[in-house]
Scaffold this motif. Structure first.
Motif, PDB file in Angstrom:
ATOM      1  N   THR A  47      44.079  24.150  33.772  1.00  0.00           N
ATOM      2  CA  THR A  47      42.938  25.023  34.070  1.00  0.00           C
ATOM      3  C   THR A  47      41.809  24.774  33.068  1.00  0.00           C
ATOM      4  O   THR A  47      40.643  24.615  33.445  1.00  0.00           O
ATOM      5  N   ALA A  48      42.163  24.708  31.799  1.00  0.00           N
ATOM      6  CA  ALA A  48      41.140  24.467  30.772  1.00  0.00           C
ATOM      7  C   ALA A  48      40.488  23.092  30.965  1.00  0.00           C
ATOM      8  O   ALA A  48      39.271  22.944  30.792  1.00  0.00           O
ATOM      9  N   ILE A  49      41.273  22.108  31.354  1.00  0.00           N
ATOM     10  CA  ILE A  49      40.733  20.750  31.536  1.00  0.00           C
ATOM     11  C   ILE A  49      39.791  20.708  32.739  1.00  0.00           C
ATOM     12  O   ILE A  49      38.694  20.154  32.663  1.00  0.00           O
ATOM     13  N   LEU A  50      40.205  21.301  33.854  1.00  0.00           N
ATOM     14  CA  LEU A  50      39.324  21.286  35.034  1.00  0.00           C
ATOM     15  C   LEU A  50      38.049  22.094  34.788  1.00  0.00           C
ATOM     16  O   LEU A  50      36.973  21.722  35.265  1.00  0.00           O
ATOM     17  N   LYS A  51      38.179  23.186  34.056  1.00  0.00           N
ATOM     18  CA  LYS A  51      36.966  23.942  33.708  1.00  0.00           C
ATOM     19  C   LYS A  51      36.000  23.049  32.935  1.00  0.00           C
ATOM     20  O   LYS A  51      34.808  23.006  33.233  1.00  0.00           O
ATOM     21  N   ALA A  52      36.534  22.323  31.959  1.00  0.00           N
ATOM     22  CA  ALA A  52      35.682  21.456  31.129  1.00  0.00           C
ATOM     23  C   ALA A  52      35.076  20.314  31.950  1.00  0.00           C
ATOM     24  O   ALA A  52      33.986  19.837  31.650  1.00  0.00           O
ATOM     25  N   MET A  53      35.780  19.877  32.984  1.00  0.00           N
ATOM     26  CA  MET A  53      35.270  18.801  33.841  1.00  0.00           C
ATOM     27  C   MET A  53      34.213  19.294  34.838  1.00  0.00           C
ATOM     28  O   MET A  53      33.547  18.488  35.476  1.00  0.00           O
TER      29      MET A  53
ATOM     30  N   MET B  32      39.268  33.503  30.756  1.00  0.00           N
ATOM     31  CA  MET B  32      39.104  32.345  31.649  1.00  0.00           C
ATOM     32  C   MET B  32      37.624  32.101  31.954  1.00  0.00           C
ATOM     33  O   MET B  32      37.174  30.963  31.991  1.00  0.00           O
ATOM     34  N   ALA B  33      36.880  33.193  32.153  1.00  0.00           N
ATOM     35  CA  ALA B  33      35.448  33.050  32.449  1.00  0.00           C
ATOM     36  C   ALA B  33      34.727  32.332  31.311  1.00  0.00           C
ATOM     37  O   ALA B  33      33.708  31.670  31.522  1.00  0.00           O
ATOM     38  N   GLN B  34      35.286  32.442  30.098  1.00  0.00           N
ATOM     39  CA  GLN B  34      34.671  31.774  28.939  1.00  0.00           C
ATOM     40  C   GLN B  34      35.189  30.348  28.745  1.00  0.00           C
ATOM     41  O   GLN B  34      34.867  29.694  27.767  1.00  0.00           O
ATOM     42  N   GLY B  35      36.048  29.889  29.658  1.00  0.00           N
ATOM     43  CA  GLY B  35      36.503  28.495  29.594  1.00  0.00           C
ATOM     44  C   GLY B  35      37.925  28.302  29.095  1.00  0.00           C
ATOM     45  O   GLY B  35      38.407  27.175  29.032  1.00  0.00           O
TER      46      GLY B  35
ATOM     47  N   GLY C 202      30.239  22.049  31.822  1.00  0.00           N
ATOM     48  CA  GLY C 202      31.366  22.118  30.884  1.00  0.00           C
ATOM     49  C   GLY C 202      32.210  23.370  31.020  1.00  0.00           C
ATOM     50  O   GLY C 202      33.143  23.587  30.249  1.00  0.00           O
ATOM     51  N   ASN C 203      31.897  24.230  31.997  1.00  0.00           N
ATOM     52  CA  ASN C 203      32.749  25.395  32.286  1.00  0.00           C
ATOM     53  C   ASN C 203      32.540  25.757  33.748  1.00  0.00           C
ATOM     54  O   ASN C 203      31.829  26.691  34.087  1.00  0.00           O
ATOM     55  N   GLY C 204      33.187  24.995  34.623  1.00  0.00           N
ATOM     56  CA  GLY C 204      32.901  25.091  36.053  1.00  0.00           C
ATOM     57  C   GLY C 204      33.721  26.137  36.774  1.00  0.00           C
ATOM     58  O   GLY C 204      34.407  26.964  36.174  1.00  0.00           O
ATOM     59  N   ALA C 205      33.609  26.089  38.127  1.00  0.00           N
ATOM     60  CA  ALA C 205      34.277  27.062  38.983  1.00  0.00           C
ATOM     61  C   ALA C 205      35.699  26.600  39.275  1.00  0.00           C
ATOM     62  O   ALA C 205      35.992  26.035  40.324  1.00  0.00           O
ATOM     63  N   SER C 206      36.566  26.803  38.304  1.00  0.00           N
ATOM     64  CA  SER C 206      37.983  26.437  38.428  1.00  0.00           C
ATOM     65  C   SER C 206      38.802  27.571  37.839  1.00  0.00           C
ATOM     66  O   SER C 206      38.401  28.162  36.835  1.00  0.00           O
ATOM     67  N   GLY C 207      39.950  27.837  38.445  1.00  0.00           N
ATOM     68  CA  GLY C 207      40.772  28.913  37.904  1.00  0.00           C
ATOM     69  C   GLY C 207      42.229  28.781  38.299  1.00  0.00           C
ATOM     70  O   GLY C 207      42.580  28.067  39.238  1.00  0.00           O
TER      71      GLY C 207
END
Ligand code: MN
Length: 489
Positions: free
Chosen positions: A303-309, A285-288, A313-318
């Motif tokens: 989760t992958a979409i919010l990370k990319a947003m 997850m830390a890698q996106g 391009g790999n934000g604080a979402s989990g």
């Protein structure tokens, strides 16, 4: 994918070649300046004067994967019947930037030539009408193009549009099926592929075990060194850490081979594995990569979409799960965690690797996991549910706090927050809307961005925030139910 956005300026031949040259020069200047402050490049494409030019640029935008959306603007007047054929075939996100080149009206200089060149107020209305007439989902941003507020809103929209691009190419790898009997992790995989582009498919846990057995000790050494660099080791059980590394390497190989950006597993299906992936899933997850527990592929893809947003391009979402409440008056909080898999992008400090017994599931050995406290700050929780025939995206504003007690015997990462408008009203609204116990928790994606994303994906959007009341929400859901039934008919 290196995404970019295309700037398409509307005009016409009426004003002569000099005016058109000025419009192009200014548009080029604007994209150069804007690209310095926006998260993605804005590329000048054309000052369009004919239906043909508009149709051509839209066709190219549809075709080019790197184009994540178009931004349009009318420096002059652009008769919008010439936009119909192009816009009707547009398949990319669309933002109408209603701005003008000059900030102020020049008192002495203004004459009819100035008016003809600088008539965005005129042109942007004609342009807005046709999108309304075509019932197009679009974002309208009005304001001066050099203002920070405009930059922020354009940046937010761009990130939401990148979320659309990521969604349309999303592939989810399911290791086994979802947890038995659970309703909210079910869903129509054909519907999500039609609406959101997601390809959700299953791989056998046995395939993963075979891949794990092929991982070399050298590969494990290298990943353990990465763990040591990023996390504190708070266990003597190095075998458990190495086992998690083996799981991570094998999962990553399978994900990358299939082009999957998200995955699921369940503690009920670990046949041939000693431990539920904990640290392994957390570090992926830390890698996106997106993750969903108990086979929850909807939350995994989200989760992958919010990370990319998010940022960079790999934000604080989990991936998150609502577990338990603290209901002391004036101190009402939710405690979120999961049995292992909380993303370290949510951590307030440096996570620790610990090993503990995990009673749930078929764990032969104690799984290693990252333990930490979540950050304080404003955020959202997001849940996508399948209403049968349509998808509903529910977003709630939250305020995360430093957990108010240390909870020394809790062996997992934890995040504590207050839902808006207040905990109990927020819970009532969430439950009324049908929000799941699994969510994506994000510190850097906003409800406004998720609204934009839902509009672009053409799915129902429900927002619970500071002004929501259960009465208003009930009414909104009732109307929404009718609207979406009509849309389906
Ligand atoms: Mn769960």
């Amino acid at each position: 994918m290196k995404y970019e956005f295309w700037f398409v300026v509307g005009s016409q031949f009426l004003y002569g070649p000099e005016v058109l040259e000025t419009v192009e020069t200014r548009a080029r200047e604007m994209v150069a300046e804007l690209s310095k402050v926006l998260p993605y490049p804005l590329v000048y494409k054309v000052t369009a004067k004919t239906s043909r030019e508009i149709t051509d640029v839209v066709k190219e935008a549809n075709y080019r994967d790197e184009c994540a959306g178009i931004v349009t603007w009318c420096h002059t007047f652009s008769p919008s019947k010439m936009w119909i054929n192009g816009l009707a075939s547009l398949q990319k996100p669309y933002c109408h930037l209603a701005t003008q080149y000059n900030r102020e009206i020049p008192n002495d200089e203004i004459d009819m030539d100035f008016m003809n060149l600088n008539q965005a107020a005129h042109g942007d209305r004609e342009h807005g009408f046709i999108a309304a007439r075509l019932r197009m989902p679009r974002k309208v941003i009005a304001g001066y193009w050099q203002d920070e507020k405009v930059h922020r809103r354009l940046a937010d929209w761009m990130k939401a549009a990148v979320g659309v691009a990521v969604s349309r190419e999303m592939k989810v790898m399911r290791f086994g099926d979802n947890m038995r009997e659970v309703a909210v992790t079910e869903g129509d995989k054909v519907e999500v592929q039609m609406k959101l582009g997601w390809q959700v498919n299953t791989w056998a846990v046995g395939d993963l075990v075979r891949e794990m057995n092929a991982v070399t000790e050298e590969e494990v050494d290298a990943l353990v060194a990465e763990y040591e660099a990023a996390y504190d080791i708070a266990t003597d059980n190095t075998a458990a850490i190495r086992y998690q590394a083996r799981e991570e390497i094998a999962m990553k190989k399978m994900l990358d081979r299939e082009g999957c950006r998200a995955f699921t597993n369940t503690f009920q299906d670990l046949y041939g594995m000693e431990q539920l992936p904990g640290l392994a899933s957390q570090h992926l997850m830390a890698q996106g990569y997106g993750y969903g527990g108990e086979g929850d592929w909807k939350v995994s893809a989200m989760t992958a979409i919010l990370k990319a947003m998010g940022e960079g391009g790999n934000g604080a979402s989990g991936f998150m799960e609502d577990y338990t409440y603290h209901l002391a008056e004036g101190q009402e909080y939710s405690l979120g965690a999961h049995m292992l898999e909380v993303c370290p992008s949510l951590a307030a400090g440096r996570p620790r690797i610990e090993t503990h017994h995990l009673g749930i599931g078929m764990n032969e050995k104690d799984p290693a996991r990252l333990v930490f406290e979540g950050k304080a700050g404003k955020g959202i929780v997001v849940s996508l549910i399948d209403m049968g025939g349509r998808l509903r995206l529910i977003v709630q504003d939250i305020e995360a706090v430093k957990p108010i007690m240390p909870m020394p015997n809790l062996p997992v990462a934890r995040v504590m927050w207050r839902a808006l408008p207040d905990l109990t009203t927020g819970v009532e609204c969430w439950i009324t809307a049908g929000g799941a116990h699994h969510t994506v928790l994000s510190y850097d994606v906003t409800a406004g961005q998720m609204r934009d994303w839902a509009r672009m994906m053409d799915i129902e959007f429900v927002h619970i925030g500071a002004d929501t009341t259960p009465e208003k929400l009930e009414e909104e859901l009732l109307i929404s139910d009718l609207v979406w039934k009509l849309k389906q008919a």
